[in-house]
Scaffold this active site. Structure first.
Site, PDB file in Angstrom:
ATOM      1  N   HIS A 134       0.838  -1.200   0.000  1.00 36.48           N
ATOM      2  CA  HIS A 134       0.000   0.000   0.000  1.00 36.48           C
ATOM      3  C   HIS A 134       0.873   1.249   0.000  1.00 36.48           C
ATOM      4  CE1 HIS A 134      -3.227  -2.741   1.283  1.00 36.48           C
ATOM      5  NE2 HIS A 134      -4.068  -1.826   0.829  1.00 36.48           N
ATOM      6  N   LYS A 138      -0.400   4.681   4.663  1.00 42.88           N
ATOM      7  CA  LYS A 138      -1.267   3.702   5.351  1.00 42.88           C
ATOM      8  C   LYS A 138      -0.691   3.352   6.721  1.00 42.88           C
ATOM      9  CE  LYS A 138      -3.741  -0.646   4.854  1.00 42.88           C
ATOM     10  NZ  LYS A 138      -5.015  -0.052   5.287  1.00 42.88           N
TER      11      LYS A 138
HETATM   12  P1  NAD Z   1      -7.493   9.358   4.978  1.00 42.09           P
HETATM   13  O1  NAD Z   1      -6.531   9.552   6.099  1.00 42.09           O
HETATM   14  O2  NAD Z   1      -7.187   9.955   3.634  1.00 42.09           O
HETATM   15  O3  NAD Z   1      -8.953   9.881   5.403  1.00 42.09           O
HETATM   16  C1  NAD Z   1      -9.502   9.711   6.684  1.00 42.09           C
HETATM   17  C2  NAD Z   1     -10.338  10.944   6.983  1.00 42.09           C
HETATM   18  O4  NAD Z   1     -11.052  10.725   8.211  1.00 42.09           O
HETATM   19  C3  NAD Z   1      -9.488  12.240   7.163  1.00 42.09           C
HETATM   20  O5  NAD Z   1     -10.042  13.289   6.403  1.00 42.09           O
HETATM   21  C4  NAD Z   1      -9.589  12.485   8.659  1.00 42.09           C
HETATM   22  O6  NAD Z   1      -9.485  13.870   9.001  1.00 42.09           O
HETATM   23  C5  NAD Z   1     -10.995  11.940   8.938  1.00 42.09           C
HETATM   24  N1  NAD Z   1     -11.283  11.729  10.355  1.00 42.09           N
HETATM   25  C6  NAD Z   1     -10.445  11.376  11.347  1.00 42.09           C
HETATM   26  N2  NAD Z   1     -11.097  11.329  12.520  1.00 42.09           N
HETATM   27  C7  NAD Z   1     -12.385  11.666  12.260  1.00 42.09           C
HETATM   28  C8  NAD Z   1     -13.553  11.792  13.058  1.00 42.09           C
HETATM   29  N3  NAD Z   1     -13.521  11.625  14.391  1.00 42.09           N
HETATM   30  N4  NAD Z   1     -14.733  12.113  12.454  1.00 42.09           N
HETATM   31  C9  NAD Z   1     -14.782  12.344  11.123  1.00 42.09           C
HETATM   32  N5  NAD Z   1     -13.698  12.265  10.318  1.00 42.09           N
HETATM   33  C10 NAD Z   1     -12.524  11.915  10.881  1.00 42.09           C
HETATM   34  O7  NAD Z   1      -7.667   7.763   4.847  1.00 42.09           O
HETATM   35  P2  NAD Z   1      -8.321   6.908   3.650  1.00 42.09           P
HETATM   36  O8  NAD Z   1      -7.263   6.448   2.706  1.00 42.09           O
HETATM   37  O9  NAD Z   1      -9.532   7.599   3.119  1.00 42.09           O
HETATM   38  O10 NAD Z   1      -8.737   5.602   4.478  1.00 42.09           O
HETATM   39  C11 NAD Z   1      -9.574   5.687   5.620  1.00 42.09           C
HETATM   40  C12 NAD Z   1      -9.776   4.281   6.179  1.00 42.09           C
HETATM   41  O11 NAD Z   1     -10.440   3.461   5.207  1.00 42.09           O
HETATM   42  C13 NAD Z   1      -8.472   3.522   6.522  1.00 42.09           C
HETATM   43  O12 NAD Z   1      -8.703   2.745   7.670  1.00 42.09           O
HETATM   44  C14 NAD Z   1      -8.240   2.640   5.310  1.00 42.09           C
HETATM   45  O13 NAD Z   1      -7.494   1.487   5.604  1.00 42.09           O
HETATM   46  C15 NAD Z   1      -9.669   2.286   4.962  1.00 42.09           C
HETATM   47  N6  NAD Z   1      -9.914   1.878   3.571  1.00 42.09           N
HETATM   48  C16 NAD Z   1     -10.791   0.869   3.394  1.00 42.09           C
HETATM   49  C17 NAD Z   1     -11.146   0.477   2.118  1.00 42.09           C
HETATM   50  C18 NAD Z   1     -12.209  -0.582   1.948  1.00 42.09           C
HETATM   51  O14 NAD Z   1     -12.536  -0.960   0.814  1.00 42.09           O
HETATM   52  N7  NAD Z   1     -12.800  -1.045   3.044  1.00 42.09           N
HETATM   53  C19 NAD Z   1     -10.577   1.112   1.003  1.00 42.09           C
HETATM   54  C20 NAD Z   1      -9.670   2.153   1.220  1.00 42.09           C
HETATM   55  C21 NAD Z   1      -9.349   2.536   2.520  1.00 42.09           C
END
Ligand code: NAD
Length: 245
Positions: A134, A138
């Site tokens: 990744h 991450k």
């Molecule tokens: P990212 O860091 O780009 O985005 C996360 C967002 O959440 C940020 O904008 C952050 O400010 C916000 N955040 C943090 N605390 C918060 C709160 N209390 N309330 C509201 N917002 C809050 O990360 P990303 O790449 O978008 O990934 C996020 C999560 O999703 C990770 O755990 C990643 O592993 C997971 N993910 C899962 C899949 C899937 O298919 N299930 C795919 C991609 C990413």
């Protein structure tokens, strides 16, 4: 049929921004709004049928408590949740339906079934290793998807993953222990997500791989889950349920 009202938790993040473009382009879905860190979720939860969460483990658990009170369904993509955070989701799922998946892509969900089948067919002569890569930002390792693939392989062998996994190796490890499932984690650049499950046996090796090249696959899967989960009875669901696999 009226549109399903959807909100986004983590709207400023990589996945949140994807959802901002995918939801309005989806028939029978309406984007109501989004919250990020420091926003109060109550208004969003009150105005939505479903909130899609891609945030961070502690934020997801806190949202689940509020969603249960508001009676709003959740679709959760956040990975790396602890046992205690998963227990909080279980508790919330007595009051609301929750879809949770470490990976919302169609390809990975098909791969999970293939891995279970291959692990069952090949048996313990074949060593199983899960390799993932990744992007450099991450945080959780191994990835939630890698762990899901490990669970699928362990299920094929009729055992729980936590009795078989080797999450990292360093120094003199001695020979490989029979039946274990190993994990290797790579981090770098802007890789969206790549996973391989390697079955290494005497004289041959079988590798099953998935490579994500566009985050919209996860966003589309999450929106599909949101349309599906509205009106379901409380409980925890997975993409197997959503896709009818
Ligand atoms: P990212 O860091 O780009 O985005 C996360 C967002 O959440 C940020 O904008 C952050 O400010 C916000 N955040 C943090 N605390 C918060 C709160 N209390 N309330 C509201 N917002 C809050 O990360 P990303 O790449 O978008 O990934 C996020 C999560 O999703 C990770 O755990 C990643 O592993 C997971 N993910 C899962 C899949 C899937 O298919 N299930 C795919 C991609 C990413």
């Amino acid at each position: 049929m009226s549109a399903v009202k959807i909100g986004i938790a983590g709207v400023g993040g990589r996945m949140g921004r994807m959802l901002v473009s995918v939801i309005p382009a989806t028939e029978s879905a309406e984007l109501v709004g989004g919250i990020d860190r420091d926003d109060d979720p109550v208004a969003l939860l009150t105005n939505c049928d479903v909130v899609i969460d891609f945030t961070a483990p502690a934020a997801t658990a806190a949202l689940a408590v509020r969603a249960a009170t508001a009676g709003t369904a959740l679709v959760i993509g956040t990975t790396g949740l602890s046992e205690a955070e998963l227990a909080t989701l279980e508790e919330a799922s007595r009051q609301i339906p929750i879809v949770i998946a470490a990976n919302f892509s169609l390809g990975v969900n098909l791969l999970l079934g293939l891995v279970e089948q291959v692990a069952r067919t090949l048996g313990p002569d074949f060593d199983i290793e899960v390799l993932e890569m990744h992007h450099r930002l991450k945080r959780d390792a191994p990835s939630g998807t890698a762990l899901s693939l490990g669970h699928a392989a362990a299920a094929g062998r009729g055992q729980p993953l936590d009795s078989l996994w080797v999450k990292s190796r360093d120094g003199d490890t001695g020979p490989r222990t029979d039946g274990t499932i190993g994990f290797a984690t790579l981090r770098g650049g802007d890789v969206i997500g790549e996973h391989s499950v390697i079955f290494a046996g005497p004289g041959e090796r079988l590798e099953l791989s998935h490579k994500a090249s566009d985050r919209t696959i996860f966003a589309r899967g999450a929106v599909r889950a949101a349309l599906w989960v509205k009106g379901r009875v409380p409980g925890i669901y997975g993409m197997k349920d959503v896709l009818g696999l």
